[in-house]
Design a protein around this motif. Structure first.
Motif, PDB file in Angstrom:
ATOM      1  N   ILE A  26      -1.359   1.910  23.463  1.00  0.00           N
ATOM      2  CA  ILE A  26      -0.065   2.596  23.384  1.00  0.00           C
ATOM      3  C   ILE A  26       0.615   2.317  22.042  1.00  0.00           C
ATOM      4  CG2 ILE A  26       2.274   2.662  24.345  1.00  0.00           C
ATOM      5  CD1 ILE A  26       0.909   2.141  27.118  1.00  0.00           C
ATOM      6  N   PHE A  27       0.671   1.055  21.631  1.00  0.00           N
ATOM      7  CA  PHE A  27       1.326   0.730  20.360  1.00  0.00           C
ATOM      8  C   PHE A  27       0.565   1.297  19.168  1.00  0.00           C
ATOM      9  CE2 PHE A  27       3.368  -2.830  22.803  1.00  0.00           C
ATOM     10  CZ  PHE A  27       4.657  -2.354  22.654  1.00  0.00           C
ATOM     11  N   GLU A  28      -0.775   1.245  19.210  1.00  0.00           N
ATOM     12  CA  GLU A  28      -1.571   1.797  18.104  1.00  0.00           C
ATOM     13  C   GLU A  28      -1.355   3.297  17.963  1.00  0.00           C
ATOM     14  OE1 GLU A  28      -4.720   3.717  15.976  1.00  0.00           O
ATOM     15  OE2 GLU A  28      -4.367   3.958  18.124  1.00  0.00           O
ATOM     16  N   ARG A  29      -1.329   4.004  19.101  1.00  0.00           N
ATOM     17  CA  ARG A  29      -1.129   5.460  19.055  1.00  0.00           C
ATOM     18  C   ARG A  29       0.288   5.817  18.619  1.00  0.00           C
ATOM     19  NH1 ARG A  29      -4.858   8.499  17.815  1.00  0.00           N
ATOM     20  NH2 ARG A  29      -5.105   6.612  16.628  1.00  0.00           N
ATOM     21  N   LEU A  30       1.284   5.041  19.044  1.00  0.00           N
ATOM     22  CA  LEU A  30       2.663   5.312  18.621  1.00  0.00           C
ATOM     23  C   LEU A  30       2.806   5.180  17.106  1.00  0.00           C
ATOM     24  CD1 LEU A  30       4.762   3.550  21.418  1.00  0.00           C
ATOM     25  CD2 LEU A  30       4.531   6.011  21.014  1.00  0.00           C
ATOM     26  N   ILE A  31       2.109   4.209  16.529  1.00  0.00           N
ATOM     27  CA  ILE A  31       2.157   4.028  15.078  1.00  0.00           C
ATOM     28  C   ILE A  31       1.363   5.121  14.371  1.00  0.00           C
ATOM     29  CG2 ILE A  31       1.432   2.508  13.189  1.00  0.00           C
ATOM     30  CD1 ILE A  31       2.039   0.136  15.145  1.00  0.00           C
ATOM     31  N   SER A  32       0.165   5.418  14.872  1.00  0.00           N
ATOM     32  CA  SER A  32      -0.715   6.381  14.205  1.00  0.00           C
ATOM     33  C   SER A  32      -0.221   7.816  14.326  1.00  0.00           C
ATOM     34  CB  SER A  32      -2.128   6.302  14.789  1.00  0.00           C
ATOM     35  OG  SER A  32      -2.690   5.045  14.535  1.00  0.00           O
ATOM     36  N   LEU A  33       0.517   8.127  15.379  1.00  0.00           N
ATOM     37  CA  LEU A  33       0.935   9.510  15.620  1.00  0.00           C
ATOM     38  C   LEU A  33       2.369   9.784  15.181  1.00  0.00           C
ATOM     39  CD1 LEU A  33      -0.712  10.093  19.126  1.00  0.00           C
ATOM     40  CD2 LEU A  33      -1.517  10.900  16.895  1.00  0.00           C
ATOM     41  N   ARG A  34       2.869   8.958  14.260  1.00  0.00           N
ATOM     42  CA  ARG A  34       4.183   9.287  13.695  1.00  0.00           C
ATOM     43  C   ARG A  34       4.070  10.566  12.876  1.00  0.00           C
ATOM     44  NH1 ARG A  34       5.675   4.099  10.480  1.00  0.00           N
ATOM     45  NH2 ARG A  34       3.440   4.293  10.116  1.00  0.00           N
ATOM     46  N   ARG A  35       5.121  11.358  12.892  1.00  0.00           N
ATOM     47  CA  ARG A  35       5.066  12.661  12.197  1.00  0.00           C
ATOM     48  C   ARG A  35       4.800  12.484  10.709  1.00  0.00           C
ATOM     49  NH1 ARG A  35       8.413  17.071  10.151  1.00  0.00           N
ATOM     50  NH2 ARG A  35       7.345  18.990  10.757  1.00  0.00           N
ATOM     51  N   THR A  36       5.324  11.423  10.115  1.00  0.00           N
ATOM     52  CA  THR A  36       5.123  11.209   8.675  1.00  0.00           C
ATOM     53  C   THR A  36       3.662  10.940   8.341  1.00  0.00           C
ATOM     54  OG1 THR A  36       5.702   8.879   9.003  1.00  0.00           O
ATOM     55  CG2 THR A  36       7.456  10.356   8.257  1.00  0.00           C
ATOM     56  N   ARG A  37       2.884  10.467   9.321  1.00  0.00           N
ATOM     57  CA  ARG A  37       1.464  10.195   9.081  1.00  0.00           C
ATOM     58  C   ARG A  37       0.580  11.363   9.479  1.00  0.00           C
ATOM     59  NH1 ARG A  37      -0.271   4.134  10.557  1.00  0.00           N
ATOM     60  NH2 ARG A  37      -2.048   4.895   9.367  1.00  0.00           N
ATOM     61  N   VAL A  38       1.137  12.311  10.215  1.00  0.00           N
ATOM     62  CA  VAL A  38       0.330  13.442  10.689  1.00  0.00           C
ATOM     63  C   VAL A  38       0.676  14.728   9.953  1.00  0.00           C
ATOM     64  CG1 VAL A  38      -0.284  14.846  12.700  1.00  0.00           C
ATOM     65  CG2 VAL A  38       0.030  12.385  12.958  1.00  0.00           C
ATOM     66  N   CYS A  39       1.953  15.117  10.016  1.00  0.00           N
ATOM     67  CA  CYS A  39       2.365  16.378   9.385  1.00  0.00           C
ATOM     68  C   CYS A  39       3.791  16.234   8.858  1.00  0.00           C
ATOM     69  CB  CYS A  39       2.264  17.521  10.394  1.00  0.00           C
ATOM     70  SG  CYS A  39       2.483  19.159   9.666  1.00  0.00           S
ATOM     71  N   PRO A  40       3.957  15.536   7.735  1.00  0.00           N
ATOM     72  CA  PRO A  40       5.317  15.330   7.216  1.00  0.00           C
ATOM     73  C   PRO A  40       5.953  16.635   6.729  1.00  0.00           C
ATOM     74  CG  PRO A  40       3.679  14.554   5.645  1.00  0.00           C
ATOM     75  CD  PRO A  40       2.937  14.948   6.877  1.00  0.00           C
ATOM     76  N   ALA A  41       7.262  16.658   6.728  1.00  0.00           N
ATOM     77  CA  ALA A  41       7.981  17.839   6.244  1.00  0.00           C
ATOM     78  C   ALA A  41       7.633  18.076   4.773  1.00  0.00           C
ATOM     79  CB  ALA A  41       9.489  17.627   6.410  1.00  0.00           C
ATOM     80  N   GLY A  42       7.411  19.315   4.427  1.00  0.00           N
ATOM     81  CA  GLY A  42       7.144  19.670   3.041  1.00  0.00           C
ATOM     82  C   GLY A  42       5.687  19.628   2.635  1.00  0.00           C
ATOM     83  N   ILE A  43       4.787  19.296   3.548  1.00  0.00           N
ATOM     84  CA  ILE A  43       3.371  19.212   3.171  1.00  0.00           C
ATOM     85  C   ILE A  43       2.804  20.597   2.864  1.00  0.00           C
ATOM     86  CG2 ILE A  43       2.487  19.300   5.548  1.00  0.00           C
ATOM     87  CD1 ILE A  43       1.051  17.109   2.729  1.00  0.00           C
ATOM     88  N   ALA A  44       3.273  21.625   3.596  1.00  0.00           N
ATOM     89  CA  ALA A  44       2.819  22.996   3.317  1.00  0.00           C
ATOM     90  C   ALA A  44       3.322  23.454   1.953  1.00  0.00           C
ATOM     91  CB  ALA A  44       3.294  23.941   4.415  1.00  0.00           C
ATOM     92  N   ASP A  45       4.574  23.119   1.637  1.00  0.00           N
ATOM     93  CA  ASP A  45       5.134  23.477   0.323  1.00  0.00           C
ATOM     94  C   ASP A  45       4.347  22.809  -0.796  1.00  0.00           C
ATOM     95  OD1 ASP A  45       7.092  24.988   1.570  1.00  0.00           O
ATOM     96  OD2 ASP A  45       8.510  23.320   1.654  1.00  0.00           O
ATOM     97  N   GLU A  46       3.938  21.568  -0.575  1.00  0.00           N
ATOM     98  CA  GLU A  46       3.153  20.844  -1.581  1.00  0.00           C
ATOM     99  C   GLU A  46       1.807  21.532  -1.803  1.00  0.00           C
ATOM    100  OE1 GLU A  46       1.806  17.990  -4.299  1.00  0.00           O
ATOM    101  OE2 GLU A  46       3.821  18.536  -3.629  1.00  0.00           O
ATOM    102  N   ALA A  47       1.167  21.972  -0.713  1.00  0.00           N
ATOM    103  CA  ALA A  47      -0.122  22.672  -0.844  1.00  0.00           C
ATOM    104  C   ALA A  47       0.038  23.987  -1.582  1.00  0.00           C
ATOM    105  CB  ALA A  47      -0.718  22.914   0.547  1.00  0.00           C
ATOM    106  N   VAL A  48       1.100  24.728  -1.285  1.00  0.00           N
ATOM    107  CA  VAL A  48       1.356  26.003  -1.980  1.00  0.00           C
ATOM    108  C   VAL A  48       1.658  25.758  -3.449  1.00  0.00           C
ATOM    109  CG1 VAL A  48       2.920  27.984  -2.112  1.00  0.00           C
ATOM    110  CG2 VAL A  48       2.099  27.187   0.114  1.00  0.00           C
TER     111      VAL A  48
END
Length: 198
Positions: A26-48
């Motif tokens: 549970i603790f490992e998944r809570l850390i690994s599945l934070r939005r900043t580690r999966v899909c942070p805001a602005g990642i699509a803009d950075e790719a474009v």
């Protein structure tokens, strides 16, 4: 706590072990599945931005890929930018499948713990009942041995349920969280593909 473990008998030890494993997952998944580690805001803009500036060399795409899980999908889209649209989408789906597999890691183990814990508690109950029947004597039953059998039965049943309920709740919540993150990755990928067509 030590007295409870002592009264619950040896069947409590496997339950304690799987409870520690469940907490670790549970603790490992809570850390690994934070939005900043999966899909942070602005990642699509950075790719474009990389696409429009022509900075789609190996180093830039490698940095994007390792920035987060969504970066792996977006870098795949940029790598296949010269391919037909159907091929770009196909490759993005494959990369998205890899990201989904990574995010769902350990969740089946958590579901298994939620299922097995009550059964292990039930096993402890059976052990306690055996202790109770072993305490029976035609000439009179030893109250201490009878009480020990009852405590083994009840402690193990209760502890099995105590592990199963939070594990089942955590599994369900983490599954929903993974599904939401996958939708966000899909939206980011779709946004990049659409803006590449402009």
């Amino acid at each position: 706590m030590q007295s409870i473990i002592a009264e619950a008998g040896w069947p409590i030890w496997p339950l304690l072990l799987i409870s520690v494993i469940a907490l670790a997952i549970i603790f490992e998944r809570l850390i690994s599945l934070r939005r900043t580690r999966v899909c942070p805001a602005g990642i699509a803009d950075e790719a474009v931005r990389l696409y429009r500036s022509g900075s789609t060399d190996g180093d830039s795409l490698t940095r994007l890929r390792h920035a987060c899980l969504a970066g792996g999908v977006l870098s795949t889209i940029l790598e296949n930018r010269h391919q037909p649209l159907t091929e770009i989408r196909y490759q993005a789906e494959l990369a998205g499948g890899d990201a989904a597999h990574t995010m769902q890691r350990f969740l089946p183990a958590l579901a298994m713990i939620a299922t097995v814990a009550p059964l292990m508690g039930l096993f402890g109950t059976v052990v306690g009942m055996i202790e109770i029947f072993a305490a029976y004597q035609p000439g009179g039953t030893d109250p201490g041995q009878l009480a020990r059998g009852i405590s083994i039965a009840l402690y193990n049943t209760g502890f099995g349920i105590l592990i199963a309920v939070p594990a089942a709740i955590a599994h369900r919540l983490l599954r929903v969280h993974v599904e939401n993150l996958l939708v966000q990755i899909e939206q980011a990928g779709r946004s990049v593909i659409d803006r590449m067509q402009d």
